[in-house]
Write an enzyme that holds these catalytic residues in place. Structure first.
Site, mmCIF file in Angstrom:
data_model
loop_
_atom_site.group_PDB
_atom_site.id
_atom_site.type_symbol
_atom_site.label_atom_id
_atom_site.label_comp_id
_atom_site.label_asym_id
_atom_site.label_seq_id
_atom_site.Cartn_x
_atom_site.Cartn_y
_atom_site.Cartn_z
ATOM 1 C CD GLU A 36 -3.066 -0.561 0.033
ATOM 2 O OE1 GLU A 36 -3.371 0.640 -0.106
ATOM 3 O OE2 GLU A 36 -3.530 -1.461 -0.693
ATOM 4 C CB CYS A 198 -17.957 4.412 -19.885
ATOM 5 S SG CYS A 198 -17.034 5.761 -19.098
#
Length: 354
Positions: A36, A198
């Site tokens: 992370e 999309c």
């Protein structure tokens, strides 16, 4: 109407998400945490080889805590944003000293560790311990800003507050590990910064920005400021034994804690370098050889670097210390060096200007 956001995302993740990243193997809080931190401001493809090398040298939090800072910074060289490495090292020591080497399983306790913010703490809880915790990294901000058409730059507190509310709302109570990985993957692979895919997004039926054909407006851009330009001499001093002089930079600021080349004020002209080196640094040098200059961009400014090679014929002041060392090139390359300095030392035969 039930919130189907998480269900659609999880279905997509099962079929299209990333399930085989290095930190998914032998998963634990330490490996999740390191990944992370490395992934902040850095893409997965870049991080993978760094992560694997880091784990080979520092396989657990105890190994990292006991390692010299130079060794940690050396493994970070080229990743940039070096404060991340220094904070990682400090937090490892905190975990060993305050928690007997075990990661706390509490959001507040994790956030108390150096360099761990709200989203990173949540990622550790979700990914390592399977606890429900909402994350909000850059990819997630983009997905949520478009899905809910949240206007404004996410760096503004009011915008960030809205995005956190949406993140909390959508995070499910089940399969939270897969959900957090899935929403990061969606942002990285489908809901990309430019040219988002999309038509293949599992959330397009509920996405406001997509419905209005305005995905390009979200998230809002950071207000642009002109970056200032700075210039410096970077000096490659080489003594009669073939050793290079390196200086450790201050612990905070640009390249904090890394080893770099001595610098001189750019107000000195090339013809003044010899005299300036003796006056400012106490070094008697032969004629300088100028190496092709280049520009390095930091987050806040552009730095024009003009390197020069100067054979040292006498040393009137400088001896090895905590902040200065004479090292052969192969020794120097084992230290934590900024990427441009590493390049200068590994490619010394650049075309000279003089």
């Amino acid at each position: 109407m039930p919130d189907l956001f998480a269900e659609k995302l999880l279905d997509w993740y099962d079929n299209h998400g990333r399930h085989n990243l290095p930190w998914h193997h032998d998963r634990n809080a330490y490996r999740v945490w390191v990944s992370e931190i490395m992934l902040q401001q850095t893409q997965v493809a870049t991080v993978i080889p760094y992560f694997e090398a880091f784990m080979a040298s520092f396989p657990d939090v105890q190994a990292l805590a006991s390692a010299p800072e130079d060794a940690v910074l050396s493994h970070w060289s080229g990743l940039g944003y070096y404060a991340r490495a220094r904070n990682l090292h400090k937090a490892a020591k905190q975990i060993v000293e305050a928690y007997d080497g075990e990661f706390p399983q509490d959001q507040e306790a994790l956030e108390s560790l150096t360099g761990i913010g709200r989203s990173t703490a949540a990622a550790i809880l979700a990914q390592a311990f399977g606890k429900r915790a909402a994350i909000l990294d850059g990819n997630v901000k983009r997905v949520l800003a478009r899905y809910h058409a949240v206007p404004g730059w996410p760096g503004q507190s009011a915008v960030l507050k809205q995005l956190w509310q949406h993140a909390e709302t959508h995070t499910p109570n089940h399969r939270v590990r897969d959900y957090t990985q899935g929403i990061m993957d969606l942002g990285a692979m489908v809901c990309t910064r430019s040219k988002p895919k999309c038509d293949s997004c599992p959330l397009n039926s509920g996405c406001v920005a997509y419905a209005e054909s305005q995905t390009h407006l979200y998230p809002g851009s950071k207000p642009k400021k002109q970056k200032p330009e700075k210039t410096t001499w970077m000096l490659i001093f080489e003594d009669t034994e073939g050793r290079i002089l390196l200086e450790r930079r201050p612990p905070s600021g640009i390249w904090g804690g890394l080893w770099s080349l001595p610098e001189l004020d750019p107000a000195y002209g090339a013809e003044e370098l010899q005299e300036a080196c003796e006056k400012e640094l106490g070094l008697v040098c032969s004629d300088p050889e100028l190496i092709s200059g280049f520009r390095h961009t930091f987050s806040h400014y552009h730095l024009h670097i003009q390197p020069a090679r100067l054979p040292v014929s006498g040393n009137t002041r400088i001896a090895d210390s905590e902040s200065q060392r004479w090292l052969h090139r192969d020794e120097a390359l084992t230290l934590g060096l900024p990427a441009p300095i590493r390049s200068l030392l590994t490619e010394p035969e650049q075309s000279a200007l003089l």
